[in-house]
Design an enzyme around this catalytic site. Sequence first.
Site, PDB file in Angstrom:
ATOM      1  N   ASP A  85      48.315  36.774  40.440  1.00  0.00           N
ATOM      2  CA  ASP A  85      48.527  37.225  41.819  1.00  0.00           C
ATOM      3  C   ASP A  85      48.489  36.067  42.798  1.00  0.00           C
ATOM      4  OD1 ASP A  85      45.798  36.777  41.455  1.00  0.00           O
ATOM      5  OD2 ASP A  85      45.223  38.860  41.708  1.00  0.00           O
ATOM      6  N   GLU A  95      44.675  47.754  43.041  1.00  0.00           N
ATOM      7  CA  GLU A  95      43.534  48.459  43.612  1.00  0.00           C
ATOM      8  C   GLU A  95      43.468  49.896  43.078  1.00  0.00           C
ATOM      9  OE1 GLU A  95      41.480  46.698  44.944  1.00  0.00           O
ATOM     10  OE2 GLU A  95      42.218  45.363  46.511  1.00  0.00           O
ATOM     11  N   HIS A 131      39.243  46.929  40.240  1.00  0.00           N
ATOM     12  CA  HIS A 131      40.614  46.417  40.223  1.00  0.00           C
ATOM     13  C   HIS A 131      40.769  45.298  39.195  1.00  0.00           C
ATOM     14  CE1 HIS A 131      39.890  43.234  43.651  1.00  0.00           C
ATOM     15  NE2 HIS A 131      39.690  42.677  42.477  1.00  0.00           N
ATOM     16  N   ASN A 183      35.353  47.151  42.621  1.00  0.00           N
ATOM     17  CA  ASN A 183      35.925  48.502  42.670  1.00  0.00           C
ATOM     18  C   ASN A 183      36.766  48.811  41.432  1.00  0.00           C
ATOM     19  OD1 ASN A 183      38.230  46.998  43.045  1.00  0.00           O
ATOM     20  ND2 ASN A 183      38.788  47.855  45.037  1.00  0.00           N
TER      21      ASN A 183
HETATM   22  P1  PGA Z   1      35.636  37.368  41.375  1.00  0.00           P
HETATM   23  O1  PGA Z   1      36.801  38.398  41.578  1.00  0.00           O
HETATM   24  O2  PGA Z   1      35.948  36.650  40.102  1.00  0.00           O
HETATM   25  O3  PGA Z   1      35.707  36.427  42.559  1.00  0.00           O
HETATM   26  O4  PGA Z   1      34.377  38.132  41.289  1.00  0.00           O
HETATM   27  C1  PGA Z   1      37.225  39.126  40.477  1.00  0.00           C
HETATM   28  C2  PGA Z   1      38.386  39.996  40.865  1.00  0.00           C
HETATM   29  O5  PGA Z   1      38.477  40.391  42.028  1.00  0.00           O
HETATM   30  O6  PGA Z   1      39.208  40.270  39.984  1.00  0.00           O
END
Ligand code: PGA
Length: 233
Positions: free
Chosen positions: A66, A136, A131, A129
């Site tokens: 992404d 999302e 994702h 959450n």
């Molecule tokens: P993080 O994010 O590695 O910064 O905890 C993980 C994600 O949002 O996939």
Amino acid sequence: MKLVIKNKEEIAKSVAQIIVDEVKNNPKCVLGLATGSTPLDTYKKVIEISKLDKVSFKEVTTFNLDEYVGLDEKNDQSYRYFMNENLFKHLDFNRLNHHFPLIDNYEKYDDLILQHGGIDIQILGIGSNGHIAFNEPGTSFESLTHITKLASSTIKDNSRFFNSIDDVPKEAITMGLKSIIQARKIILIATGKNKREAVKKLLSGEIDISCPATILNTSLNEVLVFVDEEALG
Ligand code: PGA
């Protein structure tokens, strides 16, 4: 799905070794890469092991999951900048082999992955959450690479990297859930108690679009889930 419980450092070592072994066995492999704080230790170990073992990444192709909309590659919060700083510039990658989903190419991103023979190893973090990439809650399991709005919980989670919450981009381009699930091997890493709820849902075996990571429970390919005690709860 195989669950592996280790501490953060051991997870980074194990995942890095899997990546380096793949590159040794298949120098033209295709890696699906993630950003965020989760894979940072793994990338450090990949650099360390590859330098020691003199492993070349010249012919490796990478596809990132992404990228934010509206940040250019010189912006230190862009994922292109992140990848360069934390992995690419330390090894002998060919810059032309790096791919990111951007406004001008995202509609062809899935075709491009297929043209390269598909992803051999996909690295994933997980949002609090549930994702994966920027898919999302509520994202269709049939989704391919697309533009998406960030959930407010994601904007809040990611604000720690920005000067203020208002600076966090509201949109991103992300590989879809269907894009991700096609990888031949998927490695999801979850560390820290912030991930506990999402990990619990994933490991319960449920399949529910309100927790996008649960699409991994539908995979027929190899899925490795590395978690630390804090994320396990
Ligand atoms: P993080 O994010 O590695 O910064 O905890 C993980 C994600 O949002 O996939």
